[in-house]
Scaffold this motif. Structure first.
Motif, PDB file in Angstrom:
ATOM      1  N   LYS A  76       1.069  -1.019  -0.167  1.00 45.32           N
ATOM      2  CA  LYS A  76       0.301   0.065   0.265  1.00 45.32           C
ATOM      3  C   LYS A  76       0.950   1.027   0.029  1.00 45.32           C
ATOM      4  N   LEU A  77       0.339   2.545  -1.245  1.00 45.32           N
ATOM      5  CA  LEU A  77       1.086   3.452  -0.797  1.00 45.32           C
ATOM      6  C   LEU A  77       0.186   4.415   0.172  1.00 45.32           C
ATOM      7  N   ALA A  78       1.975   5.136   1.242  1.00 47.55           N
ATOM      8  CA  ALA A  78       1.587   6.117   2.089  1.00 47.55           C
ATOM      9  C   ALA A  78       0.602   7.515   0.835  1.00 47.55           C
ATOM     10  N   ALA A  79      -0.260   7.464   2.882  1.00 49.14           N
ATOM     11  CA  ALA A  79      -1.024   8.219   1.553  1.00 49.14           C
ATOM     12  C   ALA A  79      -0.740   9.989   1.071  1.00 49.14           C
ATOM     13  N   PRO A  80       0.496  10.471   1.320  1.00 49.31           N
ATOM     14  CA  PRO A  80       0.919  11.911   0.707  1.00 49.31           C
ATOM     15  C   PRO A  80       0.921  11.219  -0.455  1.00 49.31           C
ATOM     16  N   ARG A  81       1.700   9.784  -0.761  1.00 52.06           N
ATOM     17  CA  ARG A  81       1.930   9.236  -2.346  1.00 52.06           C
ATOM     18  C   ARG A  81       0.931   9.035  -2.773  1.00 52.06           C
ATOM     19  N   ARG A  82       0.261   8.334  -2.649  1.00 53.45           N
ATOM     20  CA  ARG A  82      -1.544   8.435  -2.915  1.00 53.45           C
ATOM     21  C   ARG A  82      -2.070   9.317  -3.768  1.00 53.45           C
ATOM     22  N   LYS A  83      -1.823  10.294  -2.519  1.00 59.85           N
ATOM     23  CA  LYS A  83      -2.234  11.968  -2.799  1.00 59.85           C
ATOM     24  C   LYS A  83      -1.972  12.061  -3.836  1.00 59.85           C
ATOM     25  N   VAL A  84      -0.744  12.488  -4.188  1.00 58.96           N
ATOM     26  CA  VAL A  84       0.231  12.509  -5.346  1.00 58.96           C
ATOM     27  C   VAL A  84      -0.239  12.214  -7.002  1.00 58.96           C
ATOM     28  N   MET A  85      -0.290  10.548  -6.635  1.00 56.56           N
ATOM     29  CA  MET A  85      -1.176   9.860  -7.362  1.00 56.56           C
ATOM     30  C   MET A  85      -1.684  10.477  -8.399  1.00 56.56           C
ATOM     31  N   VAL A  86      -3.033  10.206  -7.366  1.00 55.11           N
ATOM     32  CA  VAL A  86      -3.841  10.645  -8.182  1.00 55.11           C
ATOM     33  C   VAL A  86      -4.445  11.334  -8.622  1.00 55.11           C
ATOM     34  N   GLN A  87      -3.255  12.419  -8.532  1.00 56.96           N
ATOM     35  CA  GLN A  87      -3.953  13.967  -8.438  1.00 56.96           C
ATOM     36  C   GLN A  87      -3.393  14.013  -9.938  1.00 56.96           C
ATOM     37  N   LYS A  88      -1.837  13.137  -9.897  1.00 60.25           N
ATOM     38  CA  LYS A  88      -1.112  13.031 -11.614  1.00 60.25           C
ATOM     39  C   LYS A  88      -1.809  12.437 -12.870  1.00 60.25           C
ATOM     40  N   PHE A  89      -2.433  11.731 -12.206  1.00 60.36           N
ATOM     41  CA  PHE A  89      -3.813  10.536 -13.001  1.00 60.36           C
ATOM     42  C   PHE A  89      -3.963  11.668 -12.994  1.00 60.36           C
ATOM     43  N   ALA A  90      -5.554  11.599 -12.422  1.00 63.64           N
ATOM     44  CA  ALA A  90      -6.024  13.353 -13.245  1.00 63.64           C
ATOM     45  C   ALA A  90      -5.499  14.388 -13.876  1.00 63.64           C
ATOM     46  N   THR A  91      -4.870  14.870 -13.584  1.00 64.20           N
ATOM     47  CA  THR A  91      -3.999  16.005 -14.387  1.00 64.20           C
ATOM     48  C   THR A  91      -3.984  15.058 -15.749  1.00 64.20           C
ATOM     49  N   HIS A  92      -3.179  13.978 -15.984  1.00 66.27           N
ATOM     50  CA  HIS A  92      -2.702  13.143 -16.878  1.00 66.27           C
ATOM     51  C   HIS A  92      -4.121  13.404 -17.844  1.00 66.27           C
ATOM     52  N   ALA A  93      -5.355  12.207 -17.291  1.00 67.35           N
ATOM     53  CA  ALA A  93      -6.073  12.316 -18.130  1.00 67.35           C
ATOM     54  C   ALA A  93      -6.988  13.742 -18.929  1.00 67.35           C
ATOM     55  N   ALA A  94      -7.134  14.478 -17.552  1.00 64.30           N
ATOM     56  CA  ALA A  94      -7.468  15.472 -18.016  1.00 64.30           C
ATOM     57  C   ALA A  94      -7.063  16.319 -19.913  1.00 64.30           C
ATOM     58  N   ARG A  95      -5.395  16.276 -19.672  1.00 63.94           N
ATOM     59  CA  ARG A  95      -4.477  16.514 -20.774  1.00 63.94           C
ATOM     60  C   ARG A  95      -5.267  16.307 -21.436  1.00 63.94           C
ATOM     61  N   ARG A  96      -5.043  15.071 -21.605  1.00 62.63           N
ATOM     62  CA  ARG A  96      -6.165  13.207 -22.651  1.00 62.63           C
ATOM     63  C   ARG A  96      -7.078  14.426 -23.562  1.00 62.63           C
TER      64      ARG A  96
END
Length: 152
Positions: free
Chosen positions: A119-139
């Protein structure tokens, strides 16, 4: 990113990623392809589950493709589970047993071996979810406005 309605224009790894994405979609997950979790790394498929799970899938289309991948262990710290996606002809005995395995084609995939959970630590998970959302929105924006000047 290549957008194609004709799958004959896709490379073998892209065909695997397509099938993996379809499989995850059927499970209620969402995916993005070619996401950069950190400088020097680019995962083939990142999947986000309904409970916030983050899984990384590396698509390997041949023995040579797998043997030339020296960065895969760097992906482990960016996900809860790690998987290889290969086609049914791939020599799966090459793949580390301590990783997940998905057999896929352009149309679907099947999880054969579940990757161990770290399991990812909560701060890293937050960063990854934000990267995921940003990546998807840019696409999505790039699809709507291909000449809009967005930088990847």
């Amino acid at each position: 990113m290549q957008i194609a309605s004709d799958i004959t224009t896709l490379m073998p790894g892209q065909l695997l990623a397509r099938g993996v994405a379809r499989h995850f979609s059927a499970l209620g997950w969402v995916t993005v392809e070619e996401l950069v979790p950190a400088r020097g790394l680019r995962v083939d498929v990142m999947a986000l589950g309904p409970k916030g799970e983050i899984w990384v899938v590396e698509c390997k289309s041949s023995r040579a493709d797998f043997m030339s991948d020296a960065k895969w262990e760097g992906y482990l710290e960016w996900c809860d589970r790690f998987f290889w996606a290969v086609d049914s002809d791939f020599p799966v005995d090459l793949l580390p047993e301590e990783t997940g395995l998905i057999i896929a084609d352009a149309y679907d995939g099947e999880i054969i071996r579940m990757g161990p959970e770290t399991k990812l630590a909560a701060p890293r998970r937050k960063v990854m979810v934000q990267k995921f959302a940003t990546h998807a929105a840019r696409r999505l924006q790039a699809l709507r406005d291909p000449s809009g000047g967005l930088q990847w």
